[in-house]
Design a protein around this motif. Structure first.
Motif, PDB file in Angstrom:
ATOM      1  N   VAL A   4       0.623  -0.950  -0.297  1.00 53.55           N
ATOM      2  CA  VAL A   4       0.158   0.369  -0.254  1.00 53.55           C
ATOM      3  C   VAL A   4       0.955   1.693  -0.079  1.00 53.55           C
ATOM      4  O   VAL A   4       0.325   2.356  -1.258  1.00 53.55           O
ATOM      5  CB  VAL A   4      -1.122  -0.775   1.152  1.00 53.55           C
ATOM      6  CG1 VAL A   4      -1.913   1.224   1.242  1.00 53.55           C
ATOM      7  CG2 VAL A   4      -1.714  -0.789   0.858  1.00 53.55           C
ATOM      8  N   TYR A   7       3.405   1.672  -3.439  1.00 53.58           N
ATOM      9  CA  TYR A   7       2.466   2.204  -4.648  1.00 53.58           C
ATOM     10  C   TYR A   7       1.477   3.183  -4.276  1.00 53.58           C
ATOM     11  O   TYR A   7       0.972   3.161  -5.180  1.00 53.58           O
ATOM     12  CB  TYR A   7       1.582   0.631  -5.314  1.00 53.58           C
ATOM     13  CG  TYR A   7       2.998  -0.655  -5.392  1.00 53.58           C
ATOM     14  CD1 TYR A   7       3.670   0.034  -6.825  1.00 53.58           C
ATOM     15  CD2 TYR A   7       3.059  -1.254  -5.057  1.00 53.58           C
ATOM     16  CE1 TYR A   7       4.711  -1.260  -7.202  1.00 53.58           C
ATOM     17  CE2 TYR A   7       3.368  -3.280  -5.653  1.00 53.58           C
ATOM     18  CZ  TYR A   7       4.497  -2.470  -6.521  1.00 53.58           C
ATOM     19  OH  TYR A   7       5.356  -3.126  -7.405  1.00 53.58           O
ATOM     20  N   SER A   9      -1.291   3.203  -2.537  1.00 48.16           N
ATOM     21  CA  SER A   9      -2.671   3.120  -2.687  1.00 48.16           C
ATOM     22  C   SER A   9      -3.607   3.656  -1.493  1.00 48.16           C
ATOM     23  O   SER A   9      -3.380   3.610  -0.760  1.00 48.16           O
ATOM     24  CB  SER A   9      -3.389   1.726  -2.589  1.00 48.16           C
ATOM     25  OG  SER A   9      -4.500   1.204  -2.488  1.00 48.16           O
ATOM     26  N   ASN A  10      -4.744   4.844  -2.426  1.00 44.92           N
ATOM     27  CA  ASN A  10      -5.543   5.195  -1.552  1.00 44.92           C
ATOM     28  C   ASN A  10      -6.343   4.680  -1.527  1.00 44.92           C
ATOM     29  O   ASN A  10      -6.901   4.307  -0.416  1.00 44.92           O
ATOM     30  CB  ASN A  10      -5.554   6.234  -2.739  1.00 44.92           C
ATOM     31  CG  ASN A  10      -5.051   7.695  -2.789  1.00 44.92           C
ATOM     32  OD1 ASN A  10      -4.254   7.832  -2.006  1.00 44.92           O
ATOM     33  ND2 ASN A  10      -5.468   8.729  -3.959  1.00 44.92           N
TER      34      ASN A  10
END
Length: 247
Positions: A4, A7, A9-10
């Motif tokens: 998470v 990368y 990741s929202n």
């Protein structure tokens, strides 16, 4: 969770926040110093924006927004200090402009470090941020000379009327530290007003600048480069190619 962060990741961040609950997220952010002045010895410092609404609906919305960087306002110094918590093994100290003993406020009164997260948590987060530089959103900050860890940031700018965010206006940032095994410094670069057409992602815009500053600074501090490389290979910024050009 590791990826998470790697990368950026929202969706992953939002899921984490919903598991924790908005009160825990607020307490965590506050413990890192957001919403409060850092106490640096410069005039005009602001607190930033971190407010927890009493309205249940607003709190539920914030649980998904805060982890993505929305609904909050922070200063560059607050971000660098928060990053330094992780580089310091989970402890936070008051930033100073001069190179003084960090445990001395200049008047003989000790400024003791404050424990924010455990050393294990700090190490795990730094490990994820190292992977963010080697295979994630911060690859433009990767250096052959030093093992840099870091995190990208690409935030929408708020509209002038305070109603939502701009469609094409961003704050592009990168926070990096090095060396990963024994950090000596943390560097932040923040570029305000970037556009999609010219590139707006934090890793693209700010990552190369942080890499260059980290490399030059660690050489100046006498930190050995990675095996097989030599400081003589590093070219001063004003003699090398333009940072950020290319991809």
């Amino acid at each position: 969770w590791h990826d998470v962060l790697v990368y950026s990741s929202n969706i992953g961040m939002a899921k984490m926040a919903l598991r924790c609950g908005i009160q825990d997220i607020y307490d965590i952010m506050h413990s890192f110093g957001f919403g409060e002045r850092t106490g640096v010895d410069l005039p005009g410092e602001v607190r930033g924006l971190l407010r927890l609404s009493d309205d249940a609906g607003a709190r539920s919305y914030s649980a998904g927004s805060w982890p993505m960087g929305q609904e909050v306002g922070v200063t560059g110094l607050q971000l660098v200090r928060a990053m330094s918590v992780l580089a310091n093994g989970g402890t936070m100290i008051t930033p100073r402009i001069e190179a003084l003993n960090p445990y001395d406020d200049g008047e003989g009164v000790g400024v003791l470090p404050q424990r924010v997260v455990s050393e294990r948590t700090a190490e795990a987060t730094v490990s994820a941020m190292r992977d963010a530089v080697t295979r994630g959103t911060g690859r433009r900050a990767n250096s052959p000379y030093y093992d840099i860890f870091g995190k990208t940031g690409t935030a929408q700018l708020p509209r002038e009327d305070g109603r939502g965010y701009m469609d094409d206006g961003f704050a592009s940032s990168f926070l990096g530290g090095a060396p990963v095994d024994s950090p000596r410094l943390v560097v932040g670069c923040f570029v305000i007003g970037t556009k999609r057409a010219s590139g707006h992602y934090g890793g693209l815009v700010s990552g190369p600048a942080v890499r260059a500053v980290v490399e030059q600074s660690l050489v100046y501090l006498g930190v050995p480069t990675n095996p097989g490389t030599t400081p003589a290979e590093l070219v001063p910024l004003d003699e090398g190619e333009e940072e950020g050009a290319g991809e």
